[in-house]
Design an enzyme around this catalytic site. Sequence first.
Site, PDB file in Angstrom:
ATOM      1  N   LYS A   1      14.116  27.182   4.555  1.00 60.92           N
ATOM      2  CA  LYS A   1      13.368  28.207   3.820  1.00 60.92           C
ATOM      3  C   LYS A   1      14.070  28.430   2.498  1.00 60.92           C
ATOM      4  O   LYS A   1      15.299  28.306   2.405  1.00 60.92           O
ATOM      5  CB  LYS A   1      13.368  29.510   4.626  1.00 60.92           C
ATOM      6  CG  LYS A   1      12.304  30.498   4.215  1.00 60.92           C
ATOM      7  CD  LYS A   1      11.000  30.292   4.983  1.00 60.92           C
ATOM      8  CE  LYS A   1       9.957  31.296   4.546  1.00 60.92           C
ATOM      9  NZ  LYS A   1       8.726  31.163   5.320  1.00 60.92           N
TER      10      LYS A   1
ATOM     11  N   GLY B   1      -3.603  44.797   9.500  1.00 60.06           N
ATOM     12  CA  GLY B   1      -3.547  43.855   8.382  1.00 60.06           C
ATOM     13  C   GLY B   1      -4.734  42.918   8.404  1.00 60.06           C
ATOM     14  O   GLY B   1      -4.954  42.185   9.370  1.00 60.06           O
TER      15      GLY B   1
ATOM     16  N   GLY C   1      -5.566  40.556   5.896  1.00 57.51           N
ATOM     17  CA  GLY C   1      -5.415  39.621   4.789  1.00 57.51           C
ATOM     18  C   GLY C   1      -5.969  38.257   5.158  1.00 57.51           C
ATOM     19  O   GLY C   1      -6.932  38.129   5.921  1.00 57.51           O
TER      20      GLY C   1
ATOM     21  N   VAL D   1      -4.888  35.974   7.099  1.00 58.19           N
ATOM     22  CA  VAL D   1      -4.919  35.666   8.536  1.00 58.19           C
ATOM     23  C   VAL D   1      -5.699  36.736   9.311  1.00 58.19           C
ATOM     24  O   VAL D   1      -6.634  36.425  10.056  1.00 58.19           O
ATOM     25  CB  VAL D   1      -3.491  35.561   9.117  1.00 58.19           C
ATOM     26  CG1 VAL D   1      -3.557  35.237  10.611  1.00 58.19           C
ATOM     27  CG2 VAL D   1      -2.679  34.505   8.390  1.00 58.19           C
TER      28      VAL D   1
HETATM   29  P1  NAI Z   1      -1.813  38.602   3.290  1.00 63.22           P
HETATM   30  O1  NAI Z   1      -0.915  39.093   2.218  1.00 63.22           O
HETATM   31  O2  NAI Z   1      -3.019  37.795   2.939  1.00 63.22           O
HETATM   32  O3  NAI Z   1      -2.356  39.842   4.152  1.00 63.22           O
HETATM   33  C1  NAI Z   1      -1.574  40.898   4.582  1.00 63.22           C
HETATM   34  C2  NAI Z   1      -2.511  42.107   4.723  1.00 63.22           C
HETATM   35  O4  NAI Z   1      -1.802  43.154   5.353  1.00 63.22           O
HETATM   36  C3  NAI Z   1      -3.011  42.637   3.386  1.00 63.22           C
HETATM   37  O5  NAI Z   1      -4.424  42.851   3.442  1.00 63.22           O
HETATM   38  C4  NAI Z   1      -2.235  43.947   3.233  1.00 63.22           C
HETATM   39  O6  NAI Z   1      -2.974  44.925   2.500  1.00 63.22           O
HETATM   40  C5  NAI Z   1      -2.055  44.361   4.658  1.00 63.22           C
HETATM   41  N1  NAI Z   1      -0.926  45.248   4.943  1.00 63.22           N
HETATM   42  C6  NAI Z   1       0.316  45.254   4.418  1.00 63.22           C
HETATM   43  N2  NAI Z   1       1.072  46.198   4.977  1.00 63.22           N
HETATM   44  C7  NAI Z   1       0.300  46.814   5.904  1.00 63.22           C
HETATM   45  C8  NAI Z   1       0.513  47.853   6.825  1.00 63.22           C
HETATM   46  N3  NAI Z   1       1.678  48.492   6.922  1.00 63.22           N
HETATM   47  N4  NAI Z   1      -0.511  48.223   7.640  1.00 63.22           N
HETATM   48  C9  NAI Z   1      -1.701  47.589   7.579  1.00 63.22           C
HETATM   49  N5  NAI Z   1      -1.966  46.594   6.694  1.00 63.22           N
HETATM   50  C10 NAI Z   1      -0.973  46.201   5.880  1.00 63.22           C
HETATM   51  O7  NAI Z   1      -0.876  37.835   4.315  1.00 63.22           O
HETATM   52  P2  NAI Z   1      -1.299  36.750   5.402  1.00 63.22           P
HETATM   53  O8  NAI Z   1      -1.198  35.402   4.831  1.00 63.22           O
HETATM   54  O9  NAI Z   1      -2.569  37.177   6.053  1.00 63.22           O
HETATM   55  O10 NAI Z   1      -0.106  36.885   6.444  1.00 63.22           O
HETATM   56  C11 NAI Z   1      -0.030  37.966   7.359  1.00 63.22           C
HETATM   57  C12 NAI Z   1       1.251  37.839   8.182  1.00 63.22           C
HETATM   58  O11 NAI Z   1       1.235  36.608   8.887  1.00 63.22           O
HETATM   59  C13 NAI Z   1       2.542  37.838   7.348  1.00 63.22           C
HETATM   60  O12 NAI Z   1       3.549  38.474   8.083  1.00 63.22           O
HETATM   61  C14 NAI Z   1       2.861  36.367   7.221  1.00 63.22           C
HETATM   62  O13 NAI Z   1       4.241  36.152   7.035  1.00 63.22           O
HETATM   63  C15 NAI Z   1       2.401  35.861   8.560  1.00 63.22           C
HETATM   64  N6  NAI Z   1       2.066  34.444   8.567  1.00 63.22           N
HETATM   65  C16 NAI Z   1       1.093  33.971   7.724  1.00 63.22           C
HETATM   66  C17 NAI Z   1       0.767  32.634   7.737  1.00 63.22           C
HETATM   67  C18 NAI Z   1      -0.328  32.093   6.880  1.00 63.22           C
HETATM   68  O14 NAI Z   1      -0.744  30.954   7.125  1.00 63.22           O
HETATM   69  N7  NAI Z   1      -0.833  32.827   5.903  1.00 63.22           N
HETATM   70  C19 NAI Z   1       1.467  31.664   8.623  1.00 63.22           C
HETATM   71  C20 NAI Z   1       2.422  32.294   9.528  1.00 63.22           C
HETATM   72  C21 NAI Z   1       2.714  33.628   9.459  1.00 63.22           C
END
Ligand code: NAI
Length: 346
Positions: free
Chosen positions: A79, A180, A182, A184
């Site tokens: 990483k 969340g 986002g 995913v």
């Molecule tokens: P993203 O940034 O697209 O979405 C995160 C979402 O969570 C956003 O809509 C944000 O507003 C919301 N959020 C942040 N803090 C919050 C809280 N306290 N309560 C409720 N909502 C909150 O990120 P993504 O890509 O969807 O990733 C989500 C998680 O999954 C992260 O922890 C990431 O490390 C993990 N992950 C993602 C992967 C991927 O392929 N994108 C792969 C493996 C893990």
Amino acid sequence: MLFDAADFDAHEAVHFVHDAATGLRAIIAVHSTHLGPAAGGCRWWFYEDDVAALTDALRLSRGMSYKNAMAGLPMGGGKSVILRSDAAPKSEALLEAFGAAVDSLGGRYVTAEDVGISVADMQIAARRTRHVTGLPVAGGAAGGNPGPLTAEGVFVGMRAAVAHKLGKSDFAGVHVAIQGLGSVGGALAEKLAVGGAVLTLADIDADRARAFAARLGATAVPVDAIAGVAADVFSPNALGAGLDEATIAALQVAVVAGAANNQLATPADGARLAARGILYAPDYVINAGGIINVVAEYLGQGDAASVARAIARIEERLADIFVQADRSATPTDVVADTLARALIGR
Ligand code: NAI
């Protein structure tokens, strides 16, 4: 500072990178190359100090060794973190300097997007190195945005947990609380809605949560309420370290299954979940869909269909971990860590 750091886990190498022209300061941690080149994303983040950045790189790179090994990928774990600072704003020159630093490792480390780094950023880094993945691909090829494929893996992994804990083979009427929405969490909510799940949703972007709820016939709640919703499943898809003594005590679910990395605040929290009879799907096993996709892209092996088959295997892998955990009366995270460490020769 390094060899006696709490999170140092016999990492093979930790590279400290500085580029005078752009002000780039980065740490590239290679935890293990036992199974292949160390693969793991690049995070661009504001750290309180160098030690915090090092800690993040050490923990995240070990997590990638475990994740890649458990996903059956021929890759080790690594990483990188770029220390965000006002003195060194993100620029094309800085990202190119980062690409050059990755290239100097000759393929021992393969980078991709992580928090704060976009596909466009990685395309710039890729001008200086070929050891980058998660770049745009043409239809039918493996690769590209990992979010929807991570959601697919979480969907099948959650199905394994629901089958094991609740004895249900599908999501009809299963109540899932999603934290969340986002890349995913949003895609996961859509899939679960199609599968007939009852959904409660929360996002710090409250408008986003309301829009999803209206479209999917779900209920939106404030962010501080989501972890305490009485439901079948709690699905963390925001940031990590959300499961600690207090949140675990407040959970009113039978299963925790979501994509967030490093969900357990401390190693003791896996045991806390088990003690409460809550089935925890180890994060790095259930959220491997995205890395399966981008590793196929990097290696030029397979296509979207073979990636889908590999992601489908997450369901069986988790089912095996749940059975082993029951048989040995061991928390699921400990079972997964033990399996992962054996695979990487530790
Ligand atoms: P993203 O940034 O697209 O979405 C995160 C979402 O969570 C956003 O809509 C944000 O507003 C919301 N959020 C942040 N803090 C919050 C809280 N306290 N309560 C409720 N909502 C909150 O990120 P993504 O890509 O969807 O990733 C989500 C998680 O999954 C992260 O922890 C990431 O490390 C993990 N992950 C993602 C992967 C991927 O392929 N994108 C792969 C493996 C893990």
